[in-house]
Enzyme design. Structure first.
Site, mmCIF file in Angstrom:
data_model
loop_
_atom_site.group_PDB
_atom_site.id
_atom_site.type_symbol
_atom_site.label_atom_id
_atom_site.label_comp_id
_atom_site.label_asym_id
_atom_site.label_seq_id
_atom_site.Cartn_x
_atom_site.Cartn_y
_atom_site.Cartn_z
ATOM 1 N N LYS A 232 -3.711 3.920 -45.668
ATOM 2 C CA LYS A 232 -3.760 2.307 -45.025
ATOM 3 C C LYS A 232 -5.272 1.969 -44.673
ATOM 4 O O LYS A 232 -5.621 0.880 -44.676
ATOM 5 C CB LYS A 232 -2.936 2.403 -43.607
ATOM 6 C CG LYS A 232 -1.322 2.569 -43.727
ATOM 7 C CD LYS A 232 -0.714 2.203 -42.557
ATOM 8 C CE LYS A 232 0.668 2.327 -42.703
ATOM 9 N NZ LYS A 232 1.385 2.362 -41.418
ATOM 10 N N ASP B 218 2.794 -4.339 -39.666
ATOM 11 C CA ASP B 218 3.311 -3.485 -38.633
ATOM 12 C C ASP B 218 2.931 -4.294 -37.227
ATOM 13 O O ASP B 218 3.753 -4.325 -36.194
ATOM 14 C CB ASP B 218 2.217 -2.170 -38.553
ATOM 15 C CG ASP B 218 2.809 -1.014 -39.401
ATOM 16 O OD1 ASP B 218 3.921 -1.074 -39.819
ATOM 17 O OD2 ASP B 218 2.023 -0.360 -39.861
#
Ligand code: ATR
Length: 267
Positions: free
Chosen positions: A66, A99
């Site tokens: 990520k 997220d």
């Protein structure tokens, strides 16, 4: 021609994203397929070049890629702030972090007001960073506790909160109303572990655990037994996936279908 989407990471075999996204494509009768690709750190650049060239439309990015993904895409403002990308539009080479919105949606859907509330965030890793920035944007009063205290202090400084080690949990639990676990403690197979001693949980607490396997973690079980309000990790998983779907396809995702597919896979 069938459109291809996917998730990359290492390990990636246990990801529920294929089940969830394929259920969404089927429900909307879209000619799309979502697959998982095991990609390690050293392979990321080659994968991106190859996938974009081969016409893969979009990908989700999971551990350990990520942060590294930031180097290869133009991140939007939120991903830039967090320093991590979990969704990529490969046609435009733009990166997003869903997220952030997934956690916000999960709390919102459960009627949790964040503005001005004292929130205790447990953990300061990748997911914790996204949630800390979300809480800052929503105007919460932020307290972060982490096993490695320095990481809590450093993240707290970024978001205008306070950082502590786990030894401060008794005072923090006393002070805060909303408790969010962003650590992996409680995740299968270590299902009998919790980061918060059960006796610190009171009925006025709202406890949100981002771990979704098992759906009811030890933390959530203790919270339910204490009479607290609980929110499980499925909501965040589904809402982050729904937001990725919207980014790639421009369509609203069938959230309920996605939720059922995940629940079915976990059973
Ligand atoms: P993610 O991207 O999923 O958040 P991560 O970046 O590795 O994963 O972060 C994991 C978080 O869980 C960290 O806050 C970590 O604490 P440290 O910063 O001290 O490593 C926390 N964590 C993991 N295992 C833990 C354990 N057994 N006890 C307490 N905290 C733990």
């Amino acid at each position: 021609m069938v459109r291809v989407y996917g998730v990359i990471g290492d390990p990636v075999e246990h990801s529920l994203s294929p089940v969830m996204q394929n259920a969404a494509f089927r429900a909307l009768k879209m000619d799309c397929v979502y697959v998982s690709f095991r990609v390690s750190r050293g392979e990321l650049k080659d994968f991106i070049d190859g996938a974009a060239h081969a016409g893969v439309r979009g990908i989700n990015v999971t551990l350990p890629l990520k942060e590294e993904m930031m180097r290869y895409v133009t991140p939007d403002k939120t991903a830039e702030k967090i320093g991590a990308v979990n969704t990529v539009d490969l046609r435009r080479m733009r990166g997003y972090n869903t997220d952030f919105s997934g956690a916000r949606k999960a709390l919102e859907e459960n009627g949790v007001e964040l503005k001005g509330r004292k929130v205790l965030l447990l953990g300061a890793g990748g997911a914790g960073r996204a949630i800390a920035h979300m809480l800052a944007e929503e105007g919460s009063e932020i307290f972060i506790a982490n096993r490695t205290r320095e990481k809590a202090i450093s993240l707290a400084r970024e978001v205008g909160g306070e950082g502590y080690g786990l030894d401060s949990l008794p005072e923090l639990m006393n002070k805060c109303e909303i408790i969010i676990n962003s650590t992996s403690v409680g995740l299968y197979p270590r299902v009998n572990e919790s980061i918060v001693p059960g006796n610190l949980i009171k009925p006025h607490h709202t406890v949100f655990d981002i771990v979704y396997n098992p759906v009811e973690t030890k933390l959530l079980r203790d919270a339910r037994n204490a009479g607290a309000k609980t929110i499980d990790g499925i909501s965040m998983l589904v809402h982050q996936g729904a937001e990725s779907f919207r980014i790639w396809t421009g369509r609203n995702a069938p959230v309920d279908v996605m939720r059922s597919a995940v629940m079915e896979a976990l059973r």
